[in-house]
Enzyme design. Structure first.
Site, mmCIF file in Angstrom:
data_model
loop_
_atom_site.group_PDB
_atom_site.id
_atom_site.type_symbol
_atom_site.label_atom_id
_atom_site.label_comp_id
_atom_site.label_asym_id
_atom_site.label_seq_id
_atom_site.Cartn_x
_atom_site.Cartn_y
_atom_site.Cartn_z
ATOM 1 N N GLU A 79 0.876 -1.178 0.000
ATOM 2 C CA GLU A 79 0.000 0.000 0.000
ATOM 3 C C GLU A 79 0.908 1.222 0.000
ATOM 4 O O GLU A 79 1.440 1.606 1.041
ATOM 5 C CB GLU A 79 -0.917 -0.012 1.228
ATOM 6 C CG GLU A 79 -1.960 -1.120 1.218
ATOM 7 C CD GLU A 79 -3.027 -0.925 0.169
ATOM 8 O OE1 GLU A 79 -3.182 0.226 -0.330
ATOM 9 O OE2 GLU A 79 -3.695 -1.906 -0.184
ATOM 10 N N CYS A 94 -1.891 9.120 2.353
ATOM 11 C CA CYS A 94 -1.540 8.564 1.046
ATOM 12 C C CYS A 94 -2.578 8.888 -0.023
ATOM 13 O O CYS A 94 -2.262 8.906 -1.210
ATOM 14 C CB CYS A 94 -1.350 7.052 1.154
ATOM 15 S SG CYS A 94 -2.775 6.183 1.827
#
Length: 476
Positions: free
Chosen positions: A211, A246
């Site tokens: 991720e 993110c």
């Protein structure tokens, strides 16, 4: 105190081999224990997040504690269904037979977490690992030491430590962990470390979920509700750990004739949210540490963006705070446009036609998220069809993370694999194919000695030619 890595792995392997983590009862007990941690220690968790990031309690609860609880509650509610073998249809080729897909745990797994949402991003993957019946080691980020210590303490108190362990530390400890043989590694962080994780995993052919992140764009069309759009952009950028996320909007694209109106709307809402002196606002997280502060300062001090700042730019090095900053018409070769910003700076690029934004986005690496604000149905369809990203949101930002029915993960440079909801369970499961037959229906044509008649029969069978099959059986 040196970590006994060999002893830890031996214990975890032994626990997994005993079959205990595979049982429904064990999985439920551990998921309930995680819920107890969130319910009984909310204040302690929020204080740790405040210590590490000066994260407002509002954000700590909404984005970390409540999100983790929601994942846990869903897993508890759906676990029996997730564990149940999935029946599948079988073909004439294997008749008579039955088929099913059995979800089985992978074994002993490793979760390496990130510092920006250090509670949620640590436990959300752990929920998936436990729900799928694995033993799991959590390595929290040392950049958020208070949360790391809290996780180590609380999981040690509440969880079955023969199968669920926390390893604290920095690079040496992570390196030692990566030298071990795991059955799955789940890493959240940046691409540089992601490559190190992937390289280490390759030595043991260990599957990996990465991720990562990237430069997530926001495209803003004209003739929309700019006030609502501005609020939602701010909520996803500065209202989400002050840009240290993110999926945070990294840069914005709009048309030249829409830019000034959009900037005015953003300015107005930023002042309404954080006041005239945002450095004094208690509703903005601080930059995590001096290294990241200096990195962001260098982006601001780049001579290619001097004169481009149209709002904000103030900084407080002592308290590691940078005000929400908007930069207009930032050149593509500036520092800010050549790395993931991961902070409170928002460059705005302008184009003549909003459709040109798609080529601008596709000229870069594939981002973790991409956002579009428009009322134009044709533009929505074009954006969804032509922009490749981990996830897309139309007329909002970051909310796709809240939908457990949607997978969350990257593509290309923004990562591989996905999780959330059942996707977390699947990420830590092997989908085992099971075909069952009786001793009836044994076809001599499968076996030597071969003959033209047998071949004729098999051709009809494998081609699905029912008429030909009947003809072969009666010798025509």
């Amino acid at each position: 105190m040196a970590l006994d890595m060999e002893g830890m792995m031996k214990e975890l392997r032994g626990t997994y081999a005993s079959g205990k983590p595979k049982s429904y009862e064990w999985r439920v007990s551990q998921l309930r224990a995680l819920l107890k941690i969130a319910d009984h220690h909310e204040k302690e968790i929020a204080e740790a997040l405040r210590c590490d990031l000066n994260k407002p309690d509002h954000e700590s609860f909404v984005y970390e504690i409540a999100s983790m609880k929601s994942s846990c509650q869903l897993a508890l509610k759906q676990l029996k269904g997730w564990m149940k073998p999935e029946k599948v249809k079988t073909s004439l080729t294997t008749f008579p037979s039955s088929g099913e897909i059995v979800s089985e745990p992978l074994g002993v797994t490793l979760v390496i977490s990130a510092w920006n949402f250090p509670f949620l991003l640590s436990l959300d993957p752990v929920i998936g690992a436990i729900a799928a019946g694995n033993a799991v080691v959590l390595k929290p980020s040392e950049i958020a030491p208070a949360t790391s210590a809290a996780l180590s303490k609380l999981l040690g108190e509440y969880m079955d430590t023969s199968a669920v362990k926390v390893v604290e530390g920095a690079v040496p400890e992570t390196t030692a962990l990566l030298e071990q043989k795991w059955d799955k590694i789940f890493y959240t962080g940046n691409g540089k470390v992601g490559r190190i994780v992937l390289t280490a995993a390759a030595k043991h052919l260990t599957p990996v979920v990465l991720e990562l992140g990237g430069k997530s764009p926001v495209v803003v069309d004209k003739n929309i509700n700019l006030k609502v759009a501005a609020r939602r952009i701010i909520g996803g950028k500065w209202g989400c750990n002050n840009g240290q996320a993110c999926v945070s909007p990294d840069y914005l694209i709009t048309t030249k004739d829409n830019a000034s109106q959009l900037v005015d709307a953003l300015k107005s809402e930023l002042e309404a949210f954080y006041g005239k002196d945002p450095l004094k606002s208690e509703d903005l997280s601080r930059i995590v540490n001096s290294n990241h502060f200096n990195r962001l300062k260098n982006l601001l001090d780049d001579e290619k963006v001097s004169g481009k700042i149209v709002h904000g730019g103030q900084r407080d090095k002592t308290n590691l705070k940078i005000a929400p900053t908007i930069m207009l018409d930032v050149p593509g070769d500036s520092l800010a446009m050549n790395e993931e910003i991961f902070g409170p700076l928002l460059p705005i690029l302008t184009v003549y036609k909003v459709e040109d934004s798609i080529d601008l986005i596709n000229a870069r690496e594939k981002p973790l998220a991409a956002y579009l604000f428009t009322n134009d149905k044709r533009l929505k369809e074009q954006f969804i069809r032509n922009v490749s990203a981990g996830g897309l949101v139309v007329n909002d930002t970051i909310l796709h993370l809240a939908e457990h029915s949607l997978p969350f993960g990257g593509v290309g440079e923004s990562g591989m694999g996905a999780y959330h909801g059942k996707f977390s369970f699947d990420a830590f499961s092997h989908k085992k194919a099971v075909l069952q037959r009786s001793f009836a229906g044994d076809i001599p044509a499968r076996y030597p000695p071969y003959s033209p008649g047998k071949l004729k029969f098999l051709k009809a069978l494998l081609n699905g030619d029912v008429v030909g099959l009947i003809r072969a059986l009666i010798g025509w």
